[in-house]
Write an enzyme that holds these catalytic residues in place. Structure first.
Site, PDB file in Angstrom:
ATOM      1  N   GLY A  46       0.832  -1.194   0.000  1.00  0.00           N
ATOM      2  CA  GLY A  46       0.000   0.000   0.000  1.00  0.00           C
ATOM      3  C   GLY A  46       0.865   1.242   0.000  1.00  0.00           C
ATOM      4  N   GLN A  51       2.838   9.841   1.799  1.00  0.00           N
ATOM      5  CA  GLN A  51       4.116   9.133   1.795  1.00  0.00           C
ATOM      6  C   GLN A  51       5.002   9.540   0.615  1.00  0.00           C
ATOM      7  OE1 GLN A  51       2.161   5.111   2.485  1.00  0.00           O
ATOM      8  NE2 GLN A  51       4.119   4.901   3.552  1.00  0.00           N
ATOM      9  N   CYS A  90       5.911  -0.198   7.408  1.00  0.00           N
ATOM     10  CA  CYS A  90       5.509   0.984   6.648  1.00  0.00           C
ATOM     11  C   CYS A  90       6.693   1.454   5.819  1.00  0.00           C
ATOM     12  CB  CYS A  90       5.063   2.072   7.615  1.00  0.00           C
ATOM     13  SG  CYS A  90       4.519   3.595   6.824  1.00  0.00           S
ATOM     14  N   LEU A  91       6.424   1.785   4.557  1.00  0.00           N
ATOM     15  CA  LEU A  91       7.490   2.250   3.673  1.00  0.00           C
ATOM     16  C   LEU A  91       8.145   3.543   4.169  1.00  0.00           C
ATOM     17  CD1 LEU A  91       5.844   1.476   0.208  1.00  0.00           C
ATOM     18  CD2 LEU A  91       7.569   0.135   1.432  1.00  0.00           C
ATOM     19  N   HIS A 132      -4.567   0.764   7.346  1.00  0.00           N
ATOM     20  CA  HIS A 132      -3.239   1.365   7.505  1.00  0.00           C
ATOM     21  C   HIS A 132      -3.091   2.564   6.562  1.00  0.00           C
ATOM     22  CE1 HIS A 132       1.256   1.086   8.142  1.00  0.00           C
ATOM     23  NE2 HIS A 132       1.210   1.783   7.012  1.00  0.00           N
ATOM     24  N   GLU A 133      -3.468   2.375   5.289  1.00  0.00           N
ATOM     25  CA  GLU A 133      -3.336   3.474   4.320  1.00  0.00           C
ATOM     26  C   GLU A 133      -4.310   4.606   4.621  1.00  0.00           C
ATOM     27  OE1 GLU A 133      -0.678   3.555   2.645  1.00  0.00           O
ATOM     28  OE2 GLU A 133      -0.231   1.468   3.079  1.00  0.00           O
ATOM     29  N   HIS A 136      -2.999   6.924   7.186  1.00  0.00           N
ATOM     30  CA  HIS A 136      -2.059   7.919   6.647  1.00  0.00           C
ATOM     31  C   HIS A 136      -2.786   9.186   6.209  1.00  0.00           C
ATOM     32  CE1 HIS A 136       1.922   6.184   6.601  1.00  0.00           C
ATOM     33  NE2 HIS A 136       1.485   5.059   6.069  1.00  0.00           N
TER      34      HIS A 136
END
Length: 159
Positions: A46, A51, A90-91, A132-133, A136
């Site tokens: 994701g 991000q 997480c990226l 999760h996304e 953000h």
């Protein structure tokens, strides 16, 4: 195809509530395509617009073959149920993983790249990735929900 730079914590944009998307044009389509390519290149499931440094309510998820790529623009949660606990990363936090509890079921309403509204239901890992996304987009980071952090060798055994 363009690979975008992934913003790392503590960048301010990661903790901001994002603005709604109001213009559905070729620039948006190009942005979503580039976000998807960036997510794949980074080996993620994701990616949310903050991000990549853009405070807009745009996120993509590709967590299972049944649904494939899910583009969520201006998403909102309609319903949550159940509970699951599992590892998340997480990226924007490379190498950091923690155990997080989230609802096991989510029903969302969102717009696609053309502005058309749709609803989607998800369970398990896909529900986790969507939540999760969506966090953000509200400036909420997974680290605020971690029950315990994993040591690097623990994740290899479990994952």
């Amino acid at each position: 195809m363009s690979i975008l730079n992934i913003v790392k914590y503590p960048a301010e944009v990661l903790e901001q509530k994002c603005d709604s998307v109001t213009v559905f044009d070729k620039r948006l389509v190009r942005l979503i395509t580039n976000m998807y390519d960036t997510m794949l290149e980074a080996d993620g499931v994701g990616l949310a617009a903050p991000q990549i440094g853009i405070a807009k309510r745009i996120a993509i998820v590709e967590a299972d073959e049944k649904y494939g790529k899910i583009e969520m623009i201006n998403p909102e949660i309609i319903e949550l149920a159940g509970e699951q606990t599992g590892p998340e990363g997480c990226l924007s936090f490379p190498g950091l993983y923690g155990e997080v509890s989230r609802p096991n079921y989510v029903k969302i309403r969102a717009q696609n790249r053309k502005g058309k509204w749709y609803e989607l239901e998800a369970k398990g890992f896909l529900a986790r990735a969507i939540q999760h996304e969506m966090d953000h987009l509200n400036g909420v980071l997974f680290t605020s929900k971690v029950i315990r952090y994993y040591e690097e060798n623990e994740l290899e055994v479990e994952g």
